[in-house]
Write a protein that holds these residues in place. Structure first.
Motif, short mmCIF file in Angstrom:
data_model
loop_
_atom_site.label_atom_id
_atom_site.label_comp_id
_atom_site.label_asym_id
_atom_site.label_seq_id
_atom_site.Cartn_x
_atom_site.Cartn_y
_atom_site.Cartn_z
N TYR A 260 49.78 57.55 32.46
CA TYR A 260 50.66 56.66 33.22
C TYR A 260 50.82 55.33 32.50
O TYR A 260 50.00 54.94 31.67
CB TYR A 260 50.13 56.45 34.64
N VAL A 261 51.91 54.65 32.84
CA VAL A 261 52.22 53.34 32.29
C VAL A 261 52.57 52.40 33.43
O VAL A 261 53.34 52.77 34.32
CB VAL A 261 53.40 53.41 31.29
N MET A 262 51.99 51.19 33.40
CA MET A 262 52.35 50.14 34.35
C MET A 262 53.24 49.14 33.61
O MET A 262 52.84 48.58 32.58
CB MET A 262 51.10 49.45 34.89
N ILE A 263 54.44 48.94 34.13
CA ILE A 263 55.42 48.08 33.46
C ILE A 263 56.19 47.27 34.48
O ILE A 263 56.35 47.71 35.63
CB ILE A 263 56.39 48.93 32.58
N THR A 264 56.62 46.10 34.11
CA THR A 264 57.44 45.25 34.99
C THR A 264 58.73 44.88 34.27
O THR A 264 58.83 44.96 33.04
CB THR A 264 56.70 43.97 35.39
N GLU A 265 59.72 44.46 35.04
CA GLU A 265 60.98 44.00 34.45
C GLU A 265 60.75 42.79 33.57
O GLU A 265 61.37 42.64 32.51
CB GLU A 265 61.99 43.67 35.56
N LYS A 266 59.84 41.94 34.00
CA LYS A 266 59.54 40.73 33.23
C LYS A 266 58.94 41.09 31.87
O LYS A 266 59.26 40.47 30.86
CB LYS A 266 58.58 39.84 34.02
N VAL B 268 61.69 54.20 36.64
CA VAL B 268 61.61 54.20 35.18
C VAL B 268 62.36 55.43 34.70
O VAL B 268 62.01 56.56 35.02
CB VAL B 268 60.14 54.25 34.70
N LEU B 269 63.41 55.20 33.92
CA LEU B 269 64.25 56.31 33.47
C LEU B 269 63.69 56.96 32.21
O LEU B 269 63.65 58.19 32.12
CB LEU B 269 65.68 55.81 33.21
N LYS C 135 63.48 51.96 29.68
CA LYS C 135 64.72 51.93 30.43
C LYS C 135 64.39 51.97 31.92
O LYS C 135 63.80 52.93 32.40
CB LYS C 135 65.63 53.09 30.05
N LEU C 136 64.79 50.91 32.62
CA LEU C 136 64.49 50.78 34.05
C LEU C 136 65.77 50.81 34.87
O LEU C 136 66.80 50.26 34.45
CB LEU C 136 63.74 49.48 34.33
N ASP C 137 65.69 51.44 36.02
CA ASP C 137 66.77 51.39 37.01
C ASP C 137 66.35 50.36 38.05
O ASP C 137 65.58 50.66 38.97
CB ASP C 137 66.97 52.77 37.65
N THR C 138 66.83 49.12 37.88
CA THR C 138 66.37 48.03 38.73
C THR C 138 66.91 48.11 40.16
O THR C 138 66.35 47.50 41.06
CB THR C 138 66.79 46.68 38.10
N GLU C 139 67.99 48.86 40.35
CA GLU C 139 68.54 49.00 41.71
C GLU C 139 67.75 50.00 42.53
O GLU C 139 67.44 49.76 43.69
CB GLU C 139 70.01 49.42 41.63
N TYR D 254 57.09 52.38 42.66
CA TYR D 254 57.39 50.95 42.53
C TYR D 254 56.58 50.17 43.56
O TYR D 254 56.55 50.51 44.75
CB TYR D 254 58.88 50.70 42.74
N TYR D 255 55.92 49.11 43.11
CA TYR D 255 55.14 48.23 43.99
C TYR D 255 55.92 46.93 44.17
O TYR D 255 55.98 46.09 43.26
CB TYR D 255 53.77 47.96 43.38
N GLY D 256 56.52 46.79 45.33
CA GLY D 256 57.42 45.67 45.59
C GLY D 256 56.75 44.31 45.56
O GLY D 256 57.36 43.32 45.15
N LYS D 257 55.50 44.23 45.99
CA LYS D 257 54.82 42.94 46.06
C LYS D 257 54.62 42.32 44.67
O LYS D 257 54.70 41.11 44.49
CB LYS D 257 53.47 43.09 46.77
N THR D 258 54.33 43.17 43.70
CA THR D 258 54.07 42.67 42.35
C THR D 258 55.23 42.95 41.40
O THR D 258 55.23 42.46 40.26
CB THR D 258 52.80 43.32 41.78
#
Length: 222
Positions: free
Chosen positions: A115-121, A66-67, A58-62, A80-84
């Motif tokens: 830790y977990v690395m996750i993207t919206e995609k 990560v919820l 569950k992500l809070d994209t705004e 959050y890493y904005g570039k990637t």
């Protein structure tokens, strides 16, 4: 899929199912299709497929947070890493200790935390993979695979990409005969297997008589 779309009231009321190649399986195309009331079904995903468990992050994209993880645990820190477009969620060792999903969610252990690395995609692709693993969508994918088989045979076996004639009419005639050859082979195969109708021979004879009664003969050459 073109970006020149209409996502306002002009979208179709009845949802349309569009079956496409795996090359069109992208987050952008899926969102674009949903905005236009289209159910985009592709035969496969290109690239490395995510685990279906990752669809439950569950992500809070705004606010870029990560919820919750798929097990319902809340991270004590999110970055959050904005570039990637990547989220990094940190969890306590206790949260992941006895979790049955730790082998599937992408968790990486550290000395004091995990830790977990996750993207919206990744989440959207996992949702897509989970959705189209259902039997009804697999049947839709088979439809396209069946249709794609004919052009493949025409190219590999009948060499339709290189016609030894010039002109639209001549090329069209040769192409039609190649398609007819495929149909004839299928009929003969069914006949050998005994899968045809009992009166198939009579219907075939009627067809021959109708064909011979044509007044204008077909010209095969100009």
């Amino acid at each position: 899929m073109s970006s020149n779309h209409r996502s306002d009231g002009a979208s179709a009321k009845k949802k349309t199912t569009l079956i496409a190649d795996g090359a069109y399986a992208s987050t952008e195309n899926t969102n674009l299709a949903e905005a236009n009331n289209i159910d985009l079904v592709t035969t496969s995903l290109l690239g490395k497929a995510p685990n279906e468990v990752q669809a439950h992050f569950k992500l809070d994209t705004e606010n870029h947070k990560v919820l919750e993880c798929p097990a319902g645990k809340k991270p004590y820190k999110t970055r959050y890493y904005g570039k990637t477009g990547t989220y990094r969620a940190s969890f306590t060792k206790k949260d992941c200790q006895d979790c049955p999903l730790q082998e599937h969610c992408g968790m990486k252990p550290q000395k004091k935390s995990n830790y977990v690395m996750i993207t919206e995609k990744t989440v959207q692709r996992a949702l897509y993979l989970k959705k189209y693993s259902l039997a009804e969508y697999q049947e839709l994918a088979k439809i396209r695979n069946g249709v794609e088989g004919i052009p493949s045979i025409l190219r590999r076996r009948y060499n339709v990409d290189h016609m030894p004639v010039r002109g639209y009419l001549r090329s069209k005639m040769r192409f039609a005969f190649k398609v007819a050859a495929i149909n004839v082979k299928r009929v003969l195969k069914k006949a050998k297997q005994g899968c045809l109708l009992p009166n198939f021979g009579e219907k075939l004879q009627d067809f021959r008589e109708n064909l011979s009664s044509l007044q204008q003969p077909i010209r095969l050459c100009a």
